[in-house]
Design a protein around this motif. Structure first.
Motif, short mmCIF file in Angstrom:
data_model
loop_
_atom_site.label_atom_id
_atom_site.label_comp_id
_atom_site.label_asym_id
_atom_site.label_seq_id
_atom_site.Cartn_x
_atom_site.Cartn_y
_atom_site.Cartn_z
N THR A 55 0.87 -1.17 0.00
CA THR A 55 0.00 0.00 0.00
C THR A 55 0.91 1.22 0.00
OG1 THR A 55 -1.87 1.09 1.12
CG2 THR A 55 -0.18 0.11 2.54
N ASN A 56 0.35 2.38 0.19
CA ASN A 56 1.14 3.58 0.39
C ASN A 56 0.77 4.13 1.75
OD1 ASN A 56 1.85 6.61 0.24
ND2 ASN A 56 2.83 5.76 -1.58
N ILE A 57 1.75 4.63 2.46
CA ILE A 57 1.55 5.09 3.84
C ILE A 57 0.49 6.19 3.91
CG2 ILE A 57 3.35 6.85 3.94
CD1 ILE A 57 4.21 5.43 6.62
N GLU A 58 0.34 6.96 2.82
CA GLU A 58 -0.68 8.02 2.80
C GLU A 58 -2.10 7.47 2.76
OE1 GLU A 58 0.09 10.97 -0.16
OE2 GLU A 58 2.09 11.39 0.62
N ASP A 59 -2.25 6.20 2.39
CA ASP A 59 -3.57 5.57 2.34
C ASP A 59 -3.91 4.82 3.61
OD1 ASP A 59 -3.85 6.51 -0.28
OD2 ASP A 59 -2.90 4.71 -1.12
N MET A 60 -3.04 4.88 4.61
CA MET A 60 -3.24 4.15 5.87
C MET A 60 -3.73 5.08 6.97
SD MET A 60 0.21 1.79 5.89
CE MET A 60 -0.23 0.99 7.43
N GLU A 61 -4.49 4.52 7.89
CA GLU A 61 -4.91 5.26 9.08
C GLU A 61 -3.69 5.47 9.97
OE1 GLU A 61 -8.02 6.38 9.60
OE2 GLU A 61 -8.69 5.50 7.71
N LYS A 62 -3.63 6.61 10.65
CA LYS A 62 -2.48 6.94 11.50
C LYS A 62 -2.24 5.88 12.57
CE LYS A 62 -2.39 11.93 10.94
NZ LYS A 62 -1.28 12.05 10.07
N GLU A 63 -3.30 5.35 13.18
CA GLU A 63 -3.11 4.34 14.23
C GLU A 63 -2.51 3.05 13.68
OE1 GLU A 63 -7.44 4.50 13.00
OE2 GLU A 63 -6.11 5.98 13.90
N GLU A 64 -2.80 2.75 12.40
CA GLU A 64 -2.21 1.57 11.77
C GLU A 64 -0.70 1.75 11.58
OE1 GLU A 64 -3.51 -1.52 10.85
OE2 GLU A 64 -5.12 -0.77 12.14
N ILE A 65 -0.28 2.98 11.31
CA ILE A 65 1.16 3.28 11.14
C ILE A 65 1.85 3.27 12.49
CG2 ILE A 65 2.83 5.01 10.37
CD1 ILE A 65 0.56 5.99 8.42
N PHE A 66 1.26 3.97 13.47
CA PHE A 66 1.90 4.14 14.78
C PHE A 66 2.08 2.84 15.55
CE2 PHE A 66 0.16 8.68 14.63
CZ PHE A 66 1.34 9.16 14.10
N SER A 117 15.70 9.96 -6.26
CA SER A 117 14.44 9.99 -7.03
C SER A 117 14.55 9.25 -8.35
CB SER A 117 13.98 11.43 -7.26
OG SER A 117 14.90 12.13 -8.07
N ASP A 118 15.73 9.25 -8.99
CA ASP A 118 15.84 8.55 -10.27
C ASP A 118 15.84 7.03 -10.11
OD1 ASP A 118 18.39 8.79 -9.14
OD2 ASP A 118 19.39 8.90 -11.08
N HIS A 119 15.99 6.52 -8.89
CA HIS A 119 15.90 5.08 -8.66
C HIS A 119 14.46 4.60 -8.47
CE1 HIS A 119 20.36 4.43 -7.35
NE2 HIS A 119 20.24 5.10 -8.49
N LEU A 120 13.52 5.54 -8.37
CA LEU A 120 12.12 5.17 -8.22
C LEU A 120 11.57 4.49 -9.48
CD1 LEU A 120 10.81 8.39 -6.44
CD2 LEU A 120 11.18 6.15 -5.40
N VAL A 121 12.24 4.66 -10.62
CA VAL A 121 11.77 4.05 -11.86
C VAL A 121 12.28 2.63 -12.06
CG1 VAL A 121 11.49 6.28 -13.01
CG2 VAL A 121 13.63 5.03 -13.26
N LYS A 122 13.17 2.17 -11.19
CA LYS A 122 13.75 0.83 -11.34
C LYS A 122 12.85 -0.21 -10.69
CE LYS A 122 18.58 2.29 -11.31
NZ LYS A 122 19.86 2.07 -10.63
N ARG A 123 12.36 -1.15 -11.49
CA ARG A 123 11.51 -2.21 -10.96
C ARG A 123 12.33 -3.32 -10.31
NH1 ARG A 123 8.50 -4.07 -15.75
NH2 ARG A 123 8.15 -5.89 -14.47
N VAL A 172 6.96 5.01 -5.47
CA VAL A 172 6.56 6.35 -5.06
C VAL A 172 6.91 6.50 -3.58
CG1 VAL A 172 4.58 7.90 -4.76
CG2 VAL A 172 4.66 6.36 -6.71
N ALA A 173 7.32 7.69 -3.19
CA ALA A 173 7.59 7.94 -1.77
C ALA A 173 6.38 7.52 -0.95
CB ALA A 173 7.90 9.42 -1.55
N GLY A 174 6.63 6.77 0.11
CA GLY A 174 5.55 6.30 0.96
C GLY A 174 5.09 4.88 0.64
N ASP A 175 5.56 4.30 -0.45
CA ASP A 175 5.17 2.92 -0.76
C ASP A 175 5.64 1.98 0.34
OD1 ASP A 175 3.84 3.36 -3.13
OD2 ASP A 175 5.51 2.79 -4.42
N ILE A 201 9.32 3.15 1.54
CA ILE A 201 10.19 3.91 0.64
C ILE A 201 10.19 5.38 1.05
CG2 ILE A 201 10.47 4.80 -1.72
CD1 ILE A 201 11.23 1.92 -1.61
N ASP A 202 11.36 5.96 1.16
CA ASP A 202 11.51 7.40 1.35
C ASP A 202 12.47 7.89 0.27
OD1 ASP A 202 11.28 9.96 2.34
OD2 ASP A 202 11.81 9.43 4.39
N VAL A 203 12.42 9.16 -0.05
CA VAL A 203 13.22 9.71 -1.13
C VAL A 203 14.19 10.73 -0.58
CG1 VAL A 203 13.11 10.90 -3.35
CG2 VAL A 203 11.28 9.37 -2.70
#
Length: 151
Positions: free
Chosen positions: A8-19, A30-36, A59-62, A74-76
């Motif tokens: 998922t992406n961290i932006e799509d998660m509830e805060k309590e699920e992250i914490f 950032s240029d490594h984000l395109v490498k599968r 993507v940042a937050g994946d 993932i962080d950038v």
């Protein structure tokens, strides 16, 4: 550990699920984000292989991995950017046209256009008197070059 899909992406998660989870981060340019397919190391020293089955950029937050107690995200790293803030639609059109002629990829955020630092672009902005700042800033996705030729 081999990662073949994004949870998922961290932006799509509830805060309590992250914490409730311990978060390890994988810092990428950032240029490594395109490498599968790539080998990365978390900020805790864990080596991970990434081989995504689906054709998508990171993507940042994946979230690469998640269980009940841990997650790897993932962080950038910050890029050296020119953050352009045109005052008028004419300035925006002028700089967009000039950058398009150079095939420079740009990203947009609110009223700003961001391009990777290039001294020639900086000189152009100064010449055109279009406001900009040079900043180290994180982007959420890679700057993608779009293939094109003037045939």
């Amino acid at each position: 550990m081999l990662i073949e899909r994004i949870e998922t992406n961290i932006e799509d998660m509830e805060k309590e699920e992250i914490f409730k989870r311990h978060v390890e981060r994988v810092y990428l340019e950032s240029d490594h984000l395109v490498k599968r397919i790539q080998r990365v190391t978390t900020d805790h020293g864990r080596e991970i292989g990434i081989r995504l089955k689906e054709p998508r950029d990171l993507v940042a937050g994946d979230v690469l991995y998640m269980d009940e107690k841990n997650m790897i995200v993932i962080d950038v790293l910050a890029d050296d950017l020119l953050v352009i803030t045109p005052r008028t639609i004419k300035e925006m059109g002028t700089i967009a046209h000039q950058l398009g002629n150079r095939h420079l990829p740009a990203q947009f955020e609110d009223e700003m256009m961001m391009v990777q630092y290039d001294y020639l672009v900086e000189e152009l902005l100064q010449e055109l008197e279009i406001p900009y700042n040079r900043e180290n800033r994180k982007v959420k996705q890679a700057f993608r070059h779009i293939g094109h030729s003037h045939g």
